[in-house]
Design a protein around this motif. Structure first.
Motif, mmCIF file in Angstrom:
data_model
loop_
_atom_site.group_PDB
_atom_site.id
_atom_site.type_symbol
_atom_site.label_atom_id
_atom_site.label_comp_id
_atom_site.label_asym_id
_atom_site.label_seq_id
_atom_site.Cartn_x
_atom_site.Cartn_y
_atom_site.Cartn_z
ATOM 1 N N UNK A 1 32.297 -21.305 -3.136
ATOM 2 C CA UNK A 1 32.343 -20.582 -4.396
ATOM 3 C C UNK A 1 32.205 -21.589 -5.526
ATOM 4 N N UNK A 2 31.413 -21.268 -6.517
ATOM 5 C CA UNK A 2 31.225 -22.178 -7.643
ATOM 6 C C UNK A 2 31.678 -21.512 -8.936
ATOM 7 N N UNK A 3 31.694 -22.288 -9.980
ATOM 8 C CA UNK A 3 32.129 -21.809 -11.292
ATOM 9 C C UNK A 3 31.095 -22.226 -12.320
ATOM 10 N N UNK A 4 30.723 -21.322 -13.209
ATOM 11 C CA UNK A 4 29.780 -21.644 -14.270
ATOM 12 C C UNK A 4 30.564 -21.945 -15.545
ATOM 13 N N UNK A 5 30.288 -23.088 -16.147
ATOM 14 C CA UNK A 5 30.947 -23.443 -17.402
ATOM 15 C C UNK A 5 30.270 -22.719 -18.554
#
Length: 96
Positions: A1-5
């Motif tokens: 899972x990734x996170x977008x800034x």
């Protein structure tokens, strides 16, 4: 899972929205986010039918427990922002 800034989001938003500059895209995004804040601070909900709803909820005061010591701790009442995805958005996320 990734996170977008936010910075990464602005880059995608600028490209997709065909803004003249990333700075222009960021100003537009900040305007929307500022308006969200104003509405939620007043205690009003924001509802985009089919997409989702941001709502302000009151959480009552309660007694918690310090996990290190086991000591009871008073937790003050507060307002929190909740987001509930609408059916259309939930279905799209689930299908990916």
């Amino acid at each position: 899972k990734s996170e977008m800034t936010k910075k990464e989001f602005v880059e995608v938003y600028a490209a997709k929205g065909k803004f003249e500059t990333k700075a222009d895209a960021e100003r537009k995004l900040n305007t929307v986010l500022d308006l969200f804040e104003e509405v939620l601070i007043k205690g009003d909900d924001i509802n985009f039918i089919g997409w989702g709803k941001f709502e302000v909820k009151d959480t009552p005061a309660r007694t918690g427990r310090n996990p290190k010591t086991g000591e009871e701790v008073a937790i003050a009442a507060k307002k929190v922002v909740k987001f509930k995805a609408g059916k259309s958005l939930a279905d799209k996320v689930d299908s990916k």
